[in-house]
Design a protein around this motif. Structure first.
Motif, PDB file in Angstrom:
ATOM      1  N   ALA A 109      -9.973 -70.872  19.740  1.00 36.31           N
ATOM      2  CA  ALA A 109      -9.975 -71.903  18.596  1.00 36.31           C
ATOM      3  C   ALA A 109      -9.782 -73.400  18.954  1.00 36.31           C
ATOM      4  CB  ALA A 109      -8.573 -71.510  17.851  1.00 36.31           C
ATOM      5  N   LEU A 110      -9.117 -73.541  20.277  1.00 35.14           N
ATOM      6  CA  LEU A 110      -8.996 -74.888  20.506  1.00 35.14           C
ATOM      7  C   LEU A 110      -8.823 -74.996  22.131  1.00 35.14           C
ATOM      8  CD1 LEU A 110      -7.043 -77.664  19.034  1.00 35.14           C
ATOM      9  CD2 LEU A 110      -6.817 -77.345  21.422  1.00 35.14           C
ATOM     10  N   SER A 111      -9.816 -75.475  22.934  1.00 39.03           N
ATOM     11  CA  SER A 111      -9.762 -75.487  24.430  1.00 39.03           C
ATOM     12  C   SER A 111     -10.173 -76.848  25.048  1.00 39.03           C
ATOM     13  CB  SER A 111     -10.557 -74.435  25.014  1.00 39.03           C
ATOM     14  OG  SER A 111     -12.112 -74.654  24.698  1.00 39.03           O
ATOM     15  N   ALA A 112      -9.430 -76.932  26.339  1.00 37.88           N
ATOM     16  CA  ALA A 112      -9.782 -78.132  27.024  1.00 37.88           C
ATOM     17  C   ALA A 112     -11.146 -77.688  27.653  1.00 37.88           C
ATOM     18  CB  ALA A 112      -8.879 -78.354  28.110  1.00 37.88           C
ATOM     19  N   GLN A 113     -12.103 -78.824  27.633  1.00 35.72           N
ATOM     20  CA  GLN A 113     -13.640 -78.920  28.117  1.00 35.72           C
ATOM     21  C   GLN A 113     -13.490 -78.913  29.628  1.00 35.72           C
ATOM     22  OE1 GLN A 113     -16.257 -78.555  25.964  1.00 35.72           O
ATOM     23  NE2 GLN A 113     -17.299 -77.993  27.741  1.00 35.72           N
ATOM     24  N   THR A 114     -13.304 -77.759  30.434  1.00 40.21           N
ATOM     25  CA  THR A 114     -13.131 -77.903  31.838  1.00 40.21           C
ATOM     26  C   THR A 114     -14.387 -77.860  32.484  1.00 40.21           C
ATOM     27  OG1 THR A 114     -12.585 -75.587  31.943  1.00 40.21           O
ATOM     28  CG2 THR A 114     -10.867 -77.132  31.888  1.00 40.21           C
ATOM     29  N   ALA A 115     -15.654 -77.475  31.870  1.00 40.19           N
ATOM     30  CA  ALA A 115     -16.790 -77.153  32.484  1.00 40.19           C
ATOM     31  C   ALA A 115     -17.666 -76.812  31.479  1.00 40.19           C
ATOM     32  CB  ALA A 115     -16.878 -76.237  33.549  1.00 40.19           C
ATOM     33  N   PRO A 116     -18.969 -77.376  31.784  1.00 38.14           N
ATOM     34  CA  PRO A 116     -19.892 -77.282  30.539  1.00 38.14           C
ATOM     35  C   PRO A 116     -20.399 -75.820  30.526  1.00 38.14           C
ATOM     36  CG  PRO A 116     -21.047 -78.483  32.422  1.00 38.14           C
ATOM     37  CD  PRO A 116     -19.279 -78.305  32.537  1.00 38.14           C
ATOM     38  N   GLY A 117     -20.422 -75.089  29.558  1.00 38.32           N
ATOM     39  CA  GLY A 117     -21.027 -73.778  29.602  1.00 38.32           C
ATOM     40  C   GLY A 117     -22.327 -73.573  29.045  1.00 38.32           C
ATOM     41  N   PRO A 118     -22.845 -72.287  29.291  1.00 36.61           N
ATOM     42  CA  PRO A 118     -24.327 -72.170  29.106  1.00 36.61           C
ATOM     43  C   PRO A 118     -24.377 -72.138  27.277  1.00 36.61           C
ATOM     44  CG  PRO A 118     -23.355 -70.004  29.422  1.00 36.61           C
ATOM     45  CD  PRO A 118     -22.225 -71.121  29.826  1.00 36.61           C
ATOM     46  N   VAL A 119     -25.400 -73.064  27.080  1.00 38.70           N
ATOM     47  CA  VAL A 119     -25.799 -72.917  25.471  1.00 38.70           C
ATOM     48  C   VAL A 119     -26.163 -71.779  24.989  1.00 38.70           C
ATOM     49  CG1 VAL A 119     -27.026 -74.498  23.712  1.00 38.70           C
ATOM     50  CG2 VAL A 119     -26.017 -75.554  25.870  1.00 38.70           C
TER      51      VAL A 119
ATOM     52  N   SER B 164     -12.404 -83.603  27.182  1.00 37.32           N
ATOM     53  CA  SER B 164     -12.762 -83.321  25.895  1.00 37.32           C
ATOM     54  C   SER B 164     -12.200 -82.126  25.362  1.00 37.32           C
ATOM     55  CB  SER B 164     -14.267 -83.015  25.770  1.00 37.32           C
ATOM     56  OG  SER B 164     -15.026 -84.134  26.132  1.00 37.32           O
ATOM     57  N   VAL B 165     -12.154 -81.873  23.956  1.00 36.65           N
ATOM     58  CA  VAL B 165     -11.381 -80.744  23.506  1.00 36.65           C
ATOM     59  C   VAL B 165     -12.436 -79.952  22.706  1.00 36.65           C
ATOM     60  CG1 VAL B 165      -9.496 -79.771  22.174  1.00 36.65           C
ATOM     61  CG2 VAL B 165      -9.134 -81.495  23.793  1.00 36.65           C
ATOM     62  N   THR B 166     -12.556 -78.628  22.459  1.00 33.46           N
ATOM     63  CA  THR B 166     -13.581 -77.798  21.755  1.00 33.46           C
ATOM     64  C   THR B 166     -13.103 -77.052  20.661  1.00 33.46           C
ATOM     65  OG1 THR B 166     -15.354 -78.117  23.523  1.00 33.46           O
ATOM     66  CG2 THR B 166     -15.727 -76.454  21.623  1.00 33.46           C
ATOM     67  N   ILE B 167     -13.357 -77.170  19.538  1.00 32.51           N
ATOM     68  CA  ILE B 167     -13.011 -76.243  18.394  1.00 32.51           C
ATOM     69  C   ILE B 167     -14.144 -75.421  18.085  1.00 32.51           C
ATOM     70  CG2 ILE B 167     -12.156 -76.047  15.967  1.00 32.51           C
ATOM     71  CD1 ILE B 167     -10.919 -78.886  16.421  1.00 32.51           C
ATOM     72  N   ASP B 168     -13.833 -74.125  18.162  1.00 32.76           N
ATOM     73  CA  ASP B 168     -15.090 -73.271  17.819  1.00 32.76           C
ATOM     74  C   ASP B 168     -15.275 -72.878  16.403  1.00 32.76           C
ATOM     75  OD1 ASP B 168     -13.424 -71.313  17.142  1.00 32.76           O
ATOM     76  OD2 ASP B 168     -13.453 -69.867  18.903  1.00 32.76           O
ATOM     77  N   ARG B 169     -16.360 -72.091  16.062  1.00 32.25           N
ATOM     78  CA  ARG B 169     -16.797 -71.845  14.836  1.00 32.25           C
ATOM     79  C   ARG B 169     -15.774 -70.876  13.999  1.00 32.25           C
ATOM     80  NH1 ARG B 169     -21.233 -71.561  11.324  1.00 32.25           N
ATOM     81  NH2 ARG B 169     -21.525 -69.561   9.997  1.00 32.25           N
ATOM     82  N   GLU B 170     -15.245 -70.028  14.593  1.00 28.90           N
ATOM     83  CA  GLU B 170     -14.288 -69.136  14.125  1.00 28.90           C
ATOM     84  C   GLU B 170     -13.357 -69.925  13.532  1.00 28.90           C
ATOM     85  OE1 GLU B 170     -11.590 -64.958  14.711  1.00 28.90           O
ATOM     86  OE2 GLU B 170     -13.764 -65.378  15.850  1.00 28.90           O
ATOM     87  N   ARG B 171     -12.803 -70.900  14.291  1.00 29.44           N
ATOM     88  CA  ARG B 171     -11.512 -71.821  13.880  1.00 29.44           C
ATOM     89  C   ARG B 171     -11.932 -72.537  12.836  1.00 29.44           C
ATOM     90  NH1 ARG B 171      -7.571 -72.670  11.614  1.00 29.44           N
ATOM     91  NH2 ARG B 171      -6.259 -74.411  11.907  1.00 29.44           N
ATOM     92  N   LEU B 172     -13.147 -73.039  12.770  1.00 30.39           N
ATOM     93  CA  LEU B 172     -13.631 -74.046  11.694  1.00 30.39           C
ATOM     94  C   LEU B 172     -13.797 -73.370  10.228  1.00 30.39           C
ATOM     95  CD1 LEU B 172     -16.587 -75.961  13.606  1.00 30.39           C
ATOM     96  CD2 LEU B 172     -14.552 -76.986  12.661  1.00 30.39           C
ATOM     97  N   THR B 173     -14.161 -72.130  10.344  1.00 21.51           N
ATOM     98  CA  THR B 173     -14.429 -71.402   9.169  1.00 21.51           C
ATOM     99  C   THR B 173     -12.970 -70.430   8.860  1.00 21.51           C
ATOM    100  OG1 THR B 173     -15.288 -69.643  10.427  1.00 21.51           O
ATOM    101  CG2 THR B 173     -16.641 -71.121   9.362  1.00 21.51           C
TER     102      THR B 173
END
Length: 666
Positions: A4-14, A41-50
């Motif tokens: 749901a919420l994670s530190a952005q430690t490396a750019p992952g594949p799109v 950066s901190v990333t919030i994914d689609r499942e957490r958003l919805t």
């Protein structure tokens, strides 16, 4: 369960979807450069958003501790003009000090600077990345507190058909629907959202009068987004959205509205000479009626505030070797707006008709390079922006048309040079160290420059002489992954916002927007995630020691905490989801004690809330969902002006159904 919420430690594949042997349609931006994680950066994914109990994007963003709006209310019960976004306790003002982007397009209202959150629907989004601090970089002017980057849902995220319908407390209804067919090698998404509710009483029982009413709300939005491939490496993304939002706050007749029509088109090329070209236009409006707390009569009708935003961006990534990602480009944003309002006497007659407005612009060039040296990534960027504030005016006339005040303000312009630099060192597979320094700036909004306003019993005056806000900041952090499924990120920061615009008390019940010497914020941010099997725990905590530095006319504020700036904020979500689709989550949020005003006389007590969501699958791609907001029915004070109090969302329960779970491409 997805993170749901994670530190952005490396750019992952799109994520990509192959729709043919040569064509790949992503519906997403260019890949992240490798230096992005240096800025924490901190990333919030689609499942957490919805999956939030409130169904609102702004509340999910509060999962990132330190994110805040000017008020503790969400977009159902706050005045739209109070929905500015800030981070790191650099608050004290209702305009956005964080730059909020959707697919690269700035969302802030061109006149007010607030974010129209009711125009956003979580089911239209893929993810959100929040960078606290970070300066301007390649994002454009305005990112003095951070950047919030929302990304639209891609083809891989979208079911062919999706929808939801919920019924909740206070006769509330929330519905959404979308269809996302393939069109040739591309796709089209048509979506709509509608919600309404009788609302709750924002006024405490002991302060209600015969004119007190519930915070009724009604809003809707519709969006069309299409992605069309041109060749194997190039696509066009186009988006159009229309929205309207109506609310009633505190008293009968105290109605506000906001509306907009936004359109953007974006060209993405992913070849060796990667290219991102963006153009957009925004047409917005706002109205607000002020009702006297003593007479219950209309005193001010801010009946019309049309505003327009036009802008674009070109970013080129030339091939400069396998170890470098170079970004060069230019961006521009033009804004204009005009306020039309009428003042009323107690008799109900119009006494004064006011008009105010002006134009602002920024145009910049930028260059940024990320250099990978084995385990070390170095990143640095510079910007040069020319800004203008022009055609400012304030005019008053009688109902007979006689002009009584006619002020024209001198045009202003200047050039600002800003930059940022960072380093990311992967000490091991489990530990990454990062450090960054940055600068940035923000123009005052037309609202701050030219529009006075009243929130009983306080009158806040505009100030056409306001100067720019300028940020200087440094930070350092560590990201640790001790075992699989466990991550911890810690960041220490120092930010100094020079020329910060604050609402400064100049007389009893009278404030004026002024530039104070600075707001200095220093603190620590912690982000954590732990997951095992179907269970996950995500948490975020921010400590911000924020102080005003002031002299001269505002010297009495020196050493005070900025208004609306808590020292402590925290959030945690415990979730469980099995492979059959059953799910349960609990989210707790804490916001510390803060002050309503610049003089630290009116206190907003600390508050802790608990939300919950239960998901039960009932058929293929169908689920029944129960949601609960503020389950403990905590009283959250959102405004305290000399004892005149507003309160936030009490306990609210929802039940509904959702179509669209499971694999979006069956």
């Amino acid at each position: 369960m997805p993170v749901a919420l994670s530190a952005q430690t490396a750019p992952g594949p799109v994520p990509a979807e192959t729709t043919g042997p040569d064509i790949v349609v992503l519906g997403s931006p260019l890949p992240l450069p490798p230096g992005v994680p240096a800025y924490g950066s901190v990333t919030i994914d689609r499942e957490r958003l919805t999956g939030d109990a409130s169904g609102r994007v702004e509340n999910v963003l509060s999962d990132v501790a330190g994110f805040q709006q000017f008020r503790r209310s969400d977009s159902r019960s706050a005045n739209p003009s109070a929905q500015g976004v800030t981070l790191r306790a650099l608050g004290g003002n209702a305009s956005s000090r964080a730059l909020v982007l959707l697919d690269g397009v700035p969302l802030a209202d061109p006149f007010f600077g607030y974010i129209p959150f009711n125009a956003l629907s979580a089911d239209r989004l893929s993810s959100v990345r929040i960078t606290r601090g970070g300066g301007s970089g390649a994002f454009g002017a305005g990112a003095v507190a951070g950047t919030v980057e929302l990304a639209s849902a891609t083809r891989a995220d979208l079911p062919r058909v999706a929808g939801s319908a919920f019924y909740g407390s206070d006769n509330a209804v929330e519905t959404s629907a979308s269809v996302s067919p393939d069109v040739g090698a591309g796709y089209l998404t048509v979506s709509g959202r509608f919600e309404r509710g009788d609302g709750f009483y924002t006024t405490p029982v002991d302060q209600r009068t015969a004119a007190t009413v519930r915070a009724r709300y009604r809003d809707w939005s519709g969006q069309i987004r299409g992605v069309v491939p041109i060749d194997a490496q190039t696509e066009v993304q186009a988006r159009m959205v229309v929205f309207r939002d109506d609310r009633t706050l505190r008293f009968a007749g105290a109605d506000s509205s906001s509306s907009g029509e936004d359109a953007s088109v974006r060209l993405i090329h992913r070849g060796p000479w990667a290219l991102d070209v963006l153009a957009y236009v925004q047409a917005r409006n706002f109205s607000n009626r002020v009702i006297s707390a003593t007479t219950a009569r209309l005193t001010l009708d801010q009946r019309n505030t049309p505003a327009t935003g036009i802008g674009g961006k070109i970013e080129l990534r030339p091939p400069v070797g396998p170890d470098h990602v170079l970004r060069i480009g230019a961006d521009v944003r033009l804004g204009d707006g005009t306020l039309y309002e009428d003042a009323y006497a107690a008799s109900g007659a119009v006494t004064t008709r006011r008009t105010a407005g002006g134009n602002t612009s920024t145009a910049g060039l930028f260059a940024e390079d990320d250099w990978t040296l084995g385990r070390l990534v170095l990143t640095a960027g510079v910007r040069g922006d020319r800004w203008t504030i022009t055609d400012g005016f304030f005019r008053e006339r009688t109902t007979a048309g006689v002009i009584t005040t006619n002020q024209r303000f001198a045009d202003r312009n200047g050039v600002e040079a800003t930059g940022r630099a960072g380093a990311l060192f992967h000490a091991s597979d489990a530990v990454a160290l990062r450090a960054a320094g940055y600068t940035g700036f923000r123009l005052p909004t037309l609202n701050e420059l030219y529009r006075p306003f009243v929130v009983f019993p306080i009158t806040t005056q505009a100030n056409a002489a306001l100067g720019l806000e300028r940020l200087r900041g440094v930070e350092g952090g560590v990201d640790v992954t001790p075992v699989a499924g466990v991550r911890l990120g810690v960041t220490a920061f120092y930010n100094r916002l020079e020329g910060a615009i604050a609402n400064v008390t100049i007389a009893p019940n009278v404030r004026q927007r002024q530039n104070v010497d600075a707001i200095v914020a220093r603190g620590v941010e912690v982000t954590a995630h732990a997951g095992r099997g179907a269970v996950s725990l995500d948490g975020s905590y921010a400590f911000s020691d924020s102080k005003v530095r002031a002299s001269g006319a505002s010297a009495q504020l020196d050493g005070f905490i900025p208004a609306q700036s808590p020292r402590h904020t925290a959030s945690a979500t415990l979730g469980w989801q099995d492979r059959r689709g059953f799910g349960l989550s609990l989210t707790g949020r804490y916001v510390g004690r803060q002050f309503e005003d610049d003089l630290q006389t009116d206190v907003l007590p600390a508050a802790t809330t608990l939300d919950g969501v239960v998901t039960v699958p009932v058929a293929r791609r169908w689920s029944v969902i129960a949601r609960g907001e503020n389950l403990t029915d905590t009283t959250v004070i959102t405004r305290n002006a000399g004892g005149s109090i507003d309160i936030g969302t009490p306990r609210r329960l929802w039940i509904g159904v959702r179509l669209g779970g499971g694999n979006p491409r069956p």
